[in-house]
Scaffold this motif. Structure first.
Motif: not given
Ligand SMILES: [Zn+2]
Length: 253
Positions: A237, A241, A243-244
């Protein structure tokens, strides 16, 4: 600066950061660094030089097409490996390349890999010299470890440095890519040390520093009865992501 000089300047920056005495990643002649220079050449630290004080004259340009075939050649003794390394230099007056130039050649040939840094990081080695070495490579404890070091690290059981180690790194890295369907950012070698690889010198430094921090967290958590690892689902996860991915891009990872 022309692109070649910029490349060398970046390699020296990476080397000096990894060789900083206060970081405990490499001392004296420990560790080595490299970068891709052209389609068939790369620069690697010369044997017997020091990361913390590395100069442009301590870096040797080698031919990839001379060194990678050694991985499939017949077994060679130390003198034959030395001769092959000297033969792999672009400039016959240059210093002798590090004996680890062979694994650098192979890793730099992976897609998207332009810098490689190898150190004997103290906290990482505390775990790599313990029975929990494989667990540290294969599990993850916190999100930023995944951002900088990937979903897992390649684990290489102890192997004699030089040609045998380069072959073992190739074998375990190919296995990792098949299993995880992505490039590794970190390779951990039992009873030896860490290799970080990436597109930029900053990504190699971040992966090394974060692995060293993770090792300290692991050791501390072990003394408190842990670590408690993230589940596979949580790891994937974080890795997926958006945003990561943005953070990775912003940090030049
Ligand atoms: Zn080493």
């Amino acid at each position: 600066m022309n692109p070649r000089d910029t490349r060398i300047a970046d390699l020296l920056k990476l080397s000096h950061e990894l060789g900083r005495e206060d970081r405990g990643l490499a001392m004296l002649g420990e560790g080595n660094t490299s970068t891709q220079m052209s389609a068939d050449t790369f620069c690697v630290k010369a044997s017997g030089t020091c990361l913390g004080t590395l100069q442009a004259g301590d870096v040797v340009e080698c031919k990839t097409s001379r060194l990678i075939p050694l991985l499939d050649a017949e077994d060679m003794d130390d003198a034959e490996v030395d001769a092959a390394l000297m033969d792999g230099r672009v400039d016959p007056a240059a210093k002798k390349p590090s004996v680890e130039a062979m694994f650098h050649a192979w890793l730099l040939a992976l897609p998207g890999i332009e810098f490689v840094g190898h150190t004997h990081a103290t906290a990482v080695n505390q775990i790599l010299c313990s029975p929990r070495a494989r667990e540290f490579a294969e599990c993850r404890m916190f999100p930023d470890e995944i951002v900088c070091c990937g979903v897992a690290s390649v684990y290489v059981p102890y192997t004699d440095p030089g040609l045998k180690l380069a072959r073992a790194i190739r074998f375990q890295t190919e296995r990792f890519i098949k299993k995880h369907r992505r490039q590794p950012r970190v390779i951990l070698m039992q009873n030896h040390g860490i290799i970080a690889l990436g597109k930029t010198w900053q990504s190699v430094l971040s992966a090394t520093l974060m692995a060293e921090k993770a090792a300290r967290v692991f050791i501390g958590a072990a003394s408190a009865g842990g670590p408690t690892f993230l589940t596979r689902q949580h790891v994937l996860r974080i890795a997926g992501r958006p945003d990561e991915a943005y953070r990775q891009k912003a940090l030049n990872l």
